[in-house]
Scaffold this active site. Structure first.
Site, mmCIF file in Angstrom:
data_model
loop_
_atom_site.group_PDB
_atom_site.id
_atom_site.type_symbol
_atom_site.label_atom_id
_atom_site.label_comp_id
_atom_site.label_asym_id
_atom_site.label_seq_id
_atom_site.Cartn_x
_atom_site.Cartn_y
_atom_site.Cartn_z
ATOM 1 N N GLY A 138 52.660 48.089 42.811
ATOM 2 C CA GLY A 138 52.457 47.925 44.547
ATOM 3 C C GLY A 138 53.435 46.357 44.311
ATOM 4 N N CYS A 139 52.875 45.265 44.851
ATOM 5 C CA CYS A 139 52.562 44.000 45.067
ATOM 6 C C CYS A 139 52.388 42.591 44.249
ATOM 7 C CB CYS A 139 52.192 43.244 46.359
ATOM 8 S SG CYS A 139 52.625 44.070 47.884
ATOM 9 N N ALA A 140 51.373 43.255 43.687
ATOM 10 C CA ALA A 140 51.208 42.780 42.074
ATOM 11 C C ALA A 140 51.910 43.128 41.391
ATOM 12 C CB ALA A 140 49.637 43.638 41.606
ATOM 13 N N PHE A 355 48.764 40.287 43.957
ATOM 14 C CA PHE A 355 47.723 41.192 44.621
ATOM 15 C C PHE A 355 48.280 42.395 44.750
ATOM 16 C CE2 PHE A 355 47.248 36.629 46.280
ATOM 17 C CZ PHE A 355 46.652 36.465 45.429
#
Length: 371
Positions: A138-140, A355
């Site tokens: 994901g955003c991480a 994150f």
């Protein structure tokens, strides 16, 4: 230490002001006119001025199934990945045949053969190139991908690695879903990609001390390079329902908890301080922060929990305003902005963070090289 020698974000050609997107998306998301006022307020407070979309705005009305959106993801995602990769390799002074390892990350579409295979064909990478496709960070994924590339280069210090992130978040828009999560997401996330060239410490591009600055392919100010010093990964127990996807026939429906900023405030300071303490540093001694542009409240949570000045998150807010939250590509866009504009002293530390679902935190400690 591995060395980041080029970072090149790219955005799709279709650019729209936030208000125009709100006007077009509102009727698709919320059929009840009573919800339109709330949607406008959510979009207006997202910290986003413009976003780039992979399709013309009027075409989203007809995208209503996972099959239809994923077909666009494969076609357009591969093209964006190629653009970003060619730019990054050109900036580093390398050819596609020089690449030894590709790490590709995305969470907004799926492909088999995976995106790295499609990219390999388009770029003309060697047939023996090592590949690591990733879905789910994901955003991480931008920060986590940089960390995993660094891990690879520790064992292959003469290699060239290419980190590629592609996120077409607009394709996850859920029609007739006026949940808070979907309305927030429809005003926050944008489309984009980024490629990063990283070399091992024995590669010629890493041997110059300080490493040579890299000129952007489009000209202009020379961009700094950076060395990866250390990394950390953290999973926060009991948070699997706070962030991620619900996979539906209509595509990926976002799971997004309003409590995410509070969760970061509770955990992030100890994680960051622990990483820095291992290198004799404190947050006050770090002049440069590369923070995932997850949204105004996420950026605020990082700033406040680490007691940073507002200037420390300036590039994160700029990235958010210009492109929205680009998921895994976001922190790489912030990194590119930082390397292009930072006046911090050569050899000074920088902390990169993002994150993602888990909830997971990915941290990378860098040292900036001189211009």
């Amino acid at each position: 230490m591995s060395c980041v020698v080029a970072v090149e974000p790219v955005l799709p050609e279709h650019e729209y002001a936030q208000g125009a997107i709100t006007d077009a998306v509102g009727p698709l998301v919320a059929r009840d006119p009573a919800r339109h006022g709330l949607l406008r307020r959510l979009h207006g407070s997202a910290g986003v001025g413009h976003r780039h979309l992979v399709l013309p705005l009027e075409e989203y009305a007809d995208l209503r199934s996972l099959g239809a959106t994923n077909e666009v993801f494969i076609r357009e995602g591969a093209a964006l990945a190629e653009r970003a990769s060619r730019r990054a390799l050109t900036a580093a002074g390398l050819e596609p045949g020089d690449v030894d390892h590709v790490f590709a990350t995305s969470v907004t579409g799926i492909a088999a053969p995976s995106l790295d295979v499609l990219l390999s064909e388009r770029l003309g990478l060697r047939s023996d190139v090592r590949r690591t496709p990733s879905f789910g960070l994901g955003c991480a994924g931008g920060a986590g991908g940089l960390a995993r590339v660094h891990d690879h280069l520790l064992g292959h210090p003469g290699d060239v690695a290419l980190l590629v992130s592609v996120e077409l978040c607009s394709l996850t828009l859920q029609h007739d879903d006026d949940s808070m999560a979907n309305m927030v997401a429809s005003g926050l996330f944008g489309d984009g990609a980024a490629a990063v060239v990283v070399v091992g410490e024995r590669h010629p591009l890493a041997r110059t001390s300080p490493a040579p600055a890299v000129r952007r392919p489009t000209g202009g100010r020379r961009r700094r390079t950076a060395r990866v010093v250390d990394t950390r990964s953290r999973l926060y127990p009991g948070t699997t329902g706070a962030l991620g996807w619900e996979v539906r026939d209509t595509g990926f429906a976002i799971v997004l908890s309003a409590g995410l900023p509070d969760l970061l405030c509770a955990h992030l300071p100890a994680d960051v301080k622990g990483l820095l303490a291992d290198h004799g540093l404190t947050p006050a001694e770090v002049p440069t922060w590369v923070v995932h542009a997850g949204g105004p409240r996420v950026i605020d949570a990082v700033r406040d929990s680490l007691e940073l000045p507002e200037a420390a998150v300036r590039e994160s807010r700029a990235s958010l305003a210009c492109a929205g939250n680009l998921s895994s590509s976001s922190v790489l866009d912030v990194l590119a902005r930082t390397l292009a504009r930072s006046d911090a002293a050569a050899g000074s530390p920088a902390v990169l963070m993002a994150f993602g679902p888990g909830v997971a935190c990915e941290l990378v400690l860098l040292r900036l090289e001189g211009r």
